[in-house]
Scaffold this motif. Structure first.
Motif, PDB file in Angstrom:
ATOM      1  N   GLY A 197      43.920 -42.144 -23.642  1.00  0.00           N
ATOM      2  CA  GLY A 197      44.300 -43.550 -22.840  1.00  0.00           C
ATOM      3  C   GLY A 197      43.016 -44.402 -23.165  1.00  0.00           C
ATOM      4  N   LEU A 198      43.193 -45.494 -23.799  1.00  0.00           N
ATOM      5  CA  LEU A 198      42.320 -46.598 -23.744  1.00  0.00           C
ATOM      6  C   LEU A 198      41.783 -46.850 -22.320  1.00  0.00           C
ATOM      7  N   SER A 199      42.375 -46.743 -21.504  1.00  0.00           N
ATOM      8  CA  SER A 199      42.025 -47.474 -20.132  1.00  0.00           C
ATOM      9  C   SER A 199      40.961 -46.411 -19.802  1.00  0.00           C
ATOM     10  N   ASN A 200      41.022 -45.264 -19.909  1.00  0.00           N
ATOM     11  CA  ASN A 200      39.997 -44.242 -19.411  1.00  0.00           C
ATOM     12  C   ASN A 200      38.730 -44.543 -20.331  1.00  0.00           C
ATOM     13  N   TYR A 201      39.031 -44.719 -21.859  1.00  0.00           N
ATOM     14  CA  TYR A 201      37.726 -45.033 -22.446  1.00  0.00           C
ATOM     15  C   TYR A 201      36.956 -46.302 -21.894  1.00  0.00           C
ATOM     16  N   TYR A 202      37.813 -47.367 -21.643  1.00  0.00           N
ATOM     17  CA  TYR A 202      37.121 -48.671 -21.367  1.00  0.00           C
ATOM     18  C   TYR A 202      36.836 -48.612 -19.805  1.00  0.00           C
ATOM     19  N   SER A 203      36.958 -47.593 -19.127  1.00  0.00           N
ATOM     20  CA  SER A 203      36.800 -47.900 -17.628  1.00  0.00           C
ATOM     21  C   SER A 203      35.507 -48.186 -17.058  1.00  0.00           C
ATOM     22  N   LEU A 204      35.572 -48.710 -15.801  1.00  0.00           N
ATOM     23  CA  LEU A 204      34.345 -48.776 -15.139  1.00  0.00           C
ATOM     24  C   LEU A 204      34.788 -48.377 -13.679  1.00  0.00           C
ATOM     25  N   ALA A 205      34.853 -47.186 -13.325  1.00  0.00           N
ATOM     26  CA  ALA A 205      35.263 -46.615 -12.124  1.00  0.00           C
ATOM     27  C   ALA A 205      34.680 -46.894 -10.963  1.00  0.00           C
ATOM     28  N   ASN A 206      35.149 -47.393  -9.760  1.00  0.00           N
ATOM     29  CA  ASN A 206      34.698 -47.618  -8.602  1.00  0.00           C
ATOM     30  C   ASN A 206      33.416 -46.558  -8.322  1.00  0.00           C
ATOM     31  N   ARG A 207      33.876 -45.284  -8.385  1.00  0.00           N
ATOM     32  CA  ARG A 207      32.993 -44.336  -7.850  1.00  0.00           C
ATOM     33  C   ARG A 207      31.498 -44.127  -8.756  1.00  0.00           C
ATOM     34  N   PHE A 208      31.566 -44.795  -9.665  1.00  0.00           N
ATOM     35  CA  PHE A 208      30.178 -45.027 -10.634  1.00  0.00           C
ATOM     36  C   PHE A 208      29.144 -45.720  -9.887  1.00  0.00           C
ATOM     37  N   PHE A 209      29.633 -46.854  -9.248  1.00  0.00           N
ATOM     38  CA  PHE A 209      28.823 -47.606  -8.349  1.00  0.00           C
ATOM     39  C   PHE A 209      28.507 -47.188  -7.128  1.00  0.00           C
ATOM     40  N   ASP A 210      29.486 -46.443  -6.588  1.00  0.00           N
ATOM     41  CA  ASP A 210      29.428 -45.903  -5.189  1.00  0.00           C
ATOM     42  C   ASP A 210      28.394 -44.801  -5.143  1.00  0.00           C
ATOM     43  N   TYR A 211      28.247 -43.825  -6.216  1.00  0.00           N
ATOM     44  CA  TYR A 211      27.312 -43.085  -6.246  1.00  0.00           C
ATOM     45  C   TYR A 211      26.011 -43.486  -6.347  1.00  0.00           C
ATOM     46  N   LEU A 212      25.738 -44.581  -7.278  1.00  0.00           N
ATOM     47  CA  LEU A 212      24.669 -45.361  -7.484  1.00  0.00           C
ATOM     48  C   LEU A 212      23.933 -45.977  -6.219  1.00  0.00           C
ATOM     49  N   HIS A 213      24.973 -46.568  -5.248  1.00  0.00           N
ATOM     50  CA  HIS A 213      24.424 -47.244  -4.143  1.00  0.00           C
ATOM     51  C   HIS A 213      24.240 -46.182  -3.195  1.00  0.00           C
TER      52      HIS A 213
END
Length: 381
Positions: A284-300
């Motif tokens: 699914g293209l949505s997964n490939y172009y995703s920017l998940a909330n959790r990516f930044f939650d882990y970072l923060h």
């Protein structure tokens, strides 16, 4: 207050007498929708009169006070085609009798009532696209369901000239498909003070929707080979299968399901974790172009993560490495990479230090300025 019925829960700030009224519509339970809480709070603090409309579920807990109005709509069914039909019907008639200057559809599942309301009331309409809705795995891999949502998208999205999404690749896809020029407003966590704490256990965390396409089929079996526990915080359409995978692999003591928890509780658990995971398959293209909330939650939270090597994540990671990126999401490779992050203290320390630096670059305090500017321009007259 009876929380089993559709009620308005409000905790409103003082607003200008003629503040512009914005209604935002979702199909989520508002308690757990951190993205919309951030967006609506920023708009309310900028002087807008904001109402967030979502769903009332059987297990919904009372809403916490927010600086904007909250409305839950209940339906006699909670999933499937009948839910979407019933919810959109009820949403339309709820909105029909409300005064507003702007209506916002968050993703495709509320776009039709928002479009018709905007035409009836002759008001501004906005499409807030968190993802390529039709390209999510659970839709893209089911032809009849895909055909239905794609017809809705082709009808409605071109009629929403004003909108924004979470990254440039998704904005580019909307432009290519429908000729719309959507702005990019990323979904990034607020900078908060991190408490000083000693991590008592090196556990791995997955937070977010437990949905198809998140690599649970390989991540859960990988835990047989990983020297740690996996904590899963969230719920979704793959929860039953995920539990079956845990039982099949006899991992009941190593994979712990916490279910849905409040944003405040989730931040505490995230800060205590040692590693986060942001994994998607490519169905699914949505997964490939995703920017998940959790990516930044882990970072923060200052925790390194294991993340798929997809374009948007790679672009951020190349500027400041905060994650181990993988192309191979097989069970064997996930176990290998997780064990390396668990035991390679030099690598973990470097990534954690970069997370703490990146917090000052990627944060909602900066991103929300673009959001407020967008609505100021749109509603200037």
């Amino acid at each position: 207050m009876n929380n089993n019925k559709s009620n308005i829960h409000a905790g409103k700030t003082m607003l200008p007498q003629k503040a512009k009224r914005i209604f935002c519509t979702v199909t989520t339970d508002l308690t757990y929708d951190q993205r919309m809480i951030r967006i609506c709070t920023s708009l309310a603090e900028a002087g807008y009169d904001v109402t967030l409309v979502g769903r009332q579920m059987k297990n919904s807990i009372p809403l916490a006070p927010q600086p904007f109005e909250q409305k839950r709509i209940s339906c006699f069914v909670e999933k499937g085609k009948m839910f979407y039909a019933a919810y959109n019907f009820r949403l339309f008639f709820f909105l029909l009798f409300k005064k507003m200057d702007c209506i916002v559809s968050i993703d495709l599942d509320t776009i039709l009532p928002c479009y018709f309301i905007s035409r009836i009331k002759n008001i501004k309409r906005v499409y807030d696209a968190h993802e390529l809705f039709c390209e999510m795995k659970e839709i893209a891999t089911r032809p009849p369901i895909y055909a239905t949502w794609k017809r809705i998208e082709k009808f409605a999205v071109p009629k929403f000239p004003h909108g924004y999404t979470v990254n440039q690749p998704i904005a580019g896809e909307f432009n290519k498909m429908y000729g719309v020029q959507y702005e990019v407003i990323r979904n990034i966590a607020l900078v908060r003070t991190l408490p000083l704490q000693t991590k008592t256990e090196k556990f791995i965390l997955y937070q977010g929707a437990v949905n198809e396409g998140r690599c649970f089929e390989t991540l859960i079996p990988a835990m047989k080979l990983v020297d740690s526990k996996l904590i899963i915080c969230g719920d979704g359409n793959f929860m039953e299968q995920a539990r079956q995978l845990v039982a099949k692999n006899n991992l009941q003591q190593k994979v712990i399901f916490k279910g849905k928890i409040t944003p405040a509780e989730l931040r505490t658990i995230t800060q205590q974790a040692y590693i986060g995971v942001t994994l998607f398959d490519d169905a699914g293209l949505s997964n490939y172009y995703s920017l998940a909330n959790r990516f930044f939650d882990y970072l923060h939270a200052g925790i390194p993560q294991l993340c798929v090597n997809y374009p948007v994540y790679r672009e951020i990671n190349e500027q400041l490495p905060i994650a181990v990126l993988v192309d191979d999401t097989s069970t064997t490779n996930l176990a290998r990479q997780l064990n390396n992050l668990l035991h390679n203290e030099v690598l973990h320390s470097e990534l954690r230090a970069n997370c703490l630096k990146a917090r000052e670059i990627y944060n909602w305090q900066q991103e929300s300025k673009k959001l407020v500017e967008f609505y100021n321009r749109l509603l200037a007259n």
